[in-house]
Design an enzyme around this catalytic site. Structure first.
Site, PDB file in Angstrom:
ATOM      1  N   TYR A   1       0.855  -1.195   0.000  1.00 36.55           N
ATOM      2  CA  TYR A   1       0.000   0.000   0.000  1.00 36.55           C
ATOM      3  C   TYR A   1       0.885   1.237   0.000  1.00 36.55           C
ATOM      4  O   TYR A   1       1.941   1.274   0.651  1.00 36.55           O
ATOM      5  CB  TYR A   1      -0.892   0.017   1.244  1.00 36.55           C
TER       6      TYR A   1
ATOM      7  N   GLU B   1      -4.117   7.332  -3.193  1.00 37.02           N
ATOM      8  CA  GLU B   1      -3.935   5.993  -2.636  1.00 37.02           C
ATOM      9  C   GLU B   1      -3.707   4.992  -3.759  1.00 37.02           C
ATOM     10  O   GLU B   1      -4.375   5.053  -4.796  1.00 37.02           O
ATOM     11  CB  GLU B   1      -5.164   5.550  -1.830  1.00 37.02           C
TER      12      GLU B   1
END
Length: 239
Positions: free
Chosen positions: A109, A197
């Site tokens: 991530y 993101e």
């Protein structure tokens, strides 16, 4: 303001962030054309809505032939896709991304957001890719590593290297990740983003570091500086 994944990936691509090749499709015929243009045996058919959790809701399918692309595109276009972020009514899928498949070794991530508590930007990474970052923050916060950036400064190379090492990357993976992180920061600053993101950011079996997703939100108060971004707005997603 939010944009779709395929639009975010175009911004990434232009800034030097590696992303899979892909094409948007607004009909089954366009999905088939995209498959032909990609010239890949395996592609991913991805619903485009402003919400996460699309895979669990049936909005992401792997296709190994023209026929499978046709079936999945026909099934997904027009469906009310229900995810953990849409509410029980779901969202109607009106566009797709047809994308080459990636051969994944690891999922991670990466994200950038404004930390309003101390008026700094924060670049976050985690080895726990493919999992909602809110869940990671609640259950295993130690697995999120952060680097803070002053409002009038940029992400530094040594900070990008720290983030790469925090992801337990090695060899050429580190070099690729550092370049990707610096390019992500460029997108964030250049377009007055409020959030970026990538979940997941992946390492492929050939040691490439690729953005397999793209979530970008923009500061509404700065949109007047970016007419090109305003043109990407999908009002049907804001109803």
């Amino acid at each position: 303001m939010k944009i779709h994944e395929y639009q975010g990936k175009e911004l990434f691509r232009n800034a030097g962030v590696p992303v899979p090749d892909g094409y948007p499709a607004f009909s089954v015929a366009e999905a088939i054309d995209a498959f032909k243009k990609l010239r890949k045996q395996t592609v991913v058919v991805k619903a485009q809505i402003h919400a996460g959790g699309r895979g669990k809701g049936g909005g992401i399918k792997i296709a190994n032939s023209r026929e499978e692309v046709q079936v999945y595109a026909d099934n997904i276009l027009g469906m009310d896709l229900i995810t953990s972020q849409t509410g029980p009514e779901g969202k109607c899928v009106q566009r797709l991304l047809i994308e080459e498949a990636s051969y994944i070794a690891r999922e991670m991530y990466a994200g950038i957001v404004l930390d309003r508590s101390n008026s700094k930007f924060v670049f976050m990474v985690s080895t726990e890719g493919g999992v909602e970052i809110e869940k990671v923050a609640a259950e295993t916060p130690e697995k999120i590593v952060k680097e803070w950036i002053e409002p009038n400064e940029n992400l530094k190379t040594n900070q990008a290297r720290k983030l790469a090492f925090a992801l337990e990357l090695t060899g050429t993976q580190v070099k690729h990740a550092v370049k990707t992180f610096l390019s992500l920061w460029k997108v964030f600053k250049e377009y007055d983003c409020s959030l970026i993101e990538i979940n997941p950011l992946v390492v492929t079996k050939t040691d490439e570091v690729i953005a397999l997703d793209a979530k970008i939100n923009f500061d509404d108060n700065a949109l007047f500086r970016h007419p090109d971004i305003q043109e990407m707005r999908d009002l049907s997603e804001e109803e």
